[in-house]
Scaffold this active site. Structure first.
Site, mmCIF file in Angstrom:
data_model
loop_
_atom_site.group_PDB
_atom_site.id
_atom_site.type_symbol
_atom_site.label_atom_id
_atom_site.label_comp_id
_atom_site.label_asym_id
_atom_site.label_seq_id
_atom_site.Cartn_x
_atom_site.Cartn_y
_atom_site.Cartn_z
ATOM 1 N N HIS A 34 -3.208 -5.415 1.620
ATOM 2 C CA HIS A 34 -2.507 -5.739 2.880
ATOM 3 C C HIS A 34 -2.615 -7.228 3.230
ATOM 4 O O HIS A 34 -3.519 -7.599 3.994
ATOM 5 C CB HIS A 34 -3.120 -4.940 4.034
ATOM 6 C CG HIS A 34 -2.913 -3.473 3.955
ATOM 7 N ND1 HIS A 34 -1.869 -2.845 4.585
ATOM 8 C CD2 HIS A 34 -3.609 -2.509 3.319
ATOM 9 C CE1 HIS A 34 -1.938 -1.542 4.348
ATOM 10 N NE2 HIS A 34 -2.987 -1.319 3.582
ATOM 11 N N CYS B 125 0.826 -1.212 0.000
ATOM 12 C CA CYS B 125 0.000 0.000 0.000
ATOM 13 C C CYS B 125 0.871 1.277 0.000
ATOM 14 O O CYS B 125 1.449 1.596 -1.028
ATOM 15 C CB CYS B 125 -0.986 -0.045 1.152
ATOM 16 S SG CYS B 125 -2.415 0.998 0.860
ATOM 17 N N GLU C 34 -0.869 -8.705 5.332
ATOM 18 C CA GLU C 34 -0.576 -8.827 6.765
ATOM 19 C C GLU C 34 -1.826 -8.646 7.627
ATOM 20 O O GLU C 34 -1.785 -8.840 8.834
ATOM 21 C CB GLU C 34 0.538 -7.842 7.172
ATOM 22 C CG GLU C 34 0.124 -6.392 7.374
ATOM 23 C CD GLU C 34 -0.115 -5.612 6.075
ATOM 24 O OE1 GLU C 34 -0.104 -6.213 4.992
ATOM 25 O OE2 GLU C 34 -0.340 -4.390 6.165
HETATM 26 N N1 GLN Z 1 -3.568 6.350 1.535
HETATM 27 C C1 GLN Z 1 -2.241 6.062 1.976
HETATM 28 C C2 GLN Z 1 -1.215 6.880 1.195
HETATM 29 O O1 GLN Z 1 -1.532 7.395 0.163
HETATM 30 C C3 GLN Z 1 -1.933 4.589 1.860
HETATM 31 C C4 GLN Z 1 -2.875 3.796 2.731
HETATM 32 C C5 GLN Z 1 -2.296 2.523 3.265
HETATM 33 O O2 GLN Z 1 -1.097 2.314 3.275
HETATM 34 N N2 GLN Z 1 -3.163 1.680 3.756
HETATM 35 O O3 GLN Z 1 -0.118 6.979 1.606
#
Ligand code: GLN
Length: 200
Positions: free
Chosen positions: A180, A78, A182
């Protein structure tokens, strides 16, 4: 084998627990010293602008790029995927992300829009290994204010999609997932990263 988890912000504990369950020794990474002897590094989810800034402040930014060049594997989940991308788009008028730029992908932050900020689904993931071939399996995937990988350049291989969206990409020893693993009970992506780190 030791794999580090960047311990600046975000879902650090969850990754550490998953690595332990895989029989891999996790190392909490806060300084460049902590990177010594690691086969791989996980950059967890969190807030990519904050993590990028703190990487610089803690003197980790250039050190990670250097070690990556010498063969250290990196997996970004992410926000971590955003930090791996060469191009981050849709940032006009917002605080820009200081990304490491190691992967030939273009990514858009918070691209799913507000109404579907977070969701859980199942995806087909291709566990590809240079020496092992490809094995595809269904895995659970949790998306939290996720980015979208809007384009994939040369050398980068798409491993999973959710509908039309690319959600996992592998480029050499660099892995980016916009979801994710995890946050689920499924160890397979962590085991897969372990295999990448081990050169399998
Ligand atoms: N929205 C976050 C970003 O742009 C990422 C979200 C996440 O890691 N769950 O950094």
């Amino acid at each position: 084998m030791k794999i580090g988890v960047l311990d600046i912000q975000g879902s650090v504990e969850e990754h550490i627990l998953m690595l332990k369950k895989c029989g891999i020794e996790p190392v909490s990474v806060k300084t460049s010293e902590d990177l010594k002897g690691l086969k791989g590094l996980i950059i967890p989810g969190g807030e990519s602008t904050t993590i990028g800034k703190l990487l610089k402040r803690f003197g980790l930014f250039d050190e990670i790029i250097e070690r990556a060049g010498k063969g250290m594997a990196i997996w970004g989940t992410c926000a971590g995927a955003i930090l791996l991308a060469k191009n981050v788009v849709g940032e006009e008028g917002k605080i820009a992300v200081e990304s490491l730029g190691l992967m030939n992908i273009c990514i858009e932050r918070n691209a799913y829009g507000r109404q579907v900020d977070s969701f859980e689904t199942e995806i087909e993931f291709c566990f590809f290994g240079k020496n092992r071939g490809a094995k595809t399996r269904k895995i659970p995937a949790v998306f939290i204010r996720a980015p979208k990988i809007v384009s994939v350049g040369s050398g980068a291989k798409v491993l999973a999609r959710d509908g039309a969206e690319v959600v996992a990409v592998l480029q050499g020893k660099f892995l980016a997932t916009t979801f994710h693993p995890e946050m689920t009970d499924d160890l397979s992506v962590h085991q897969f990263f372990g295999a990448i780190c081990g050169g399998i």
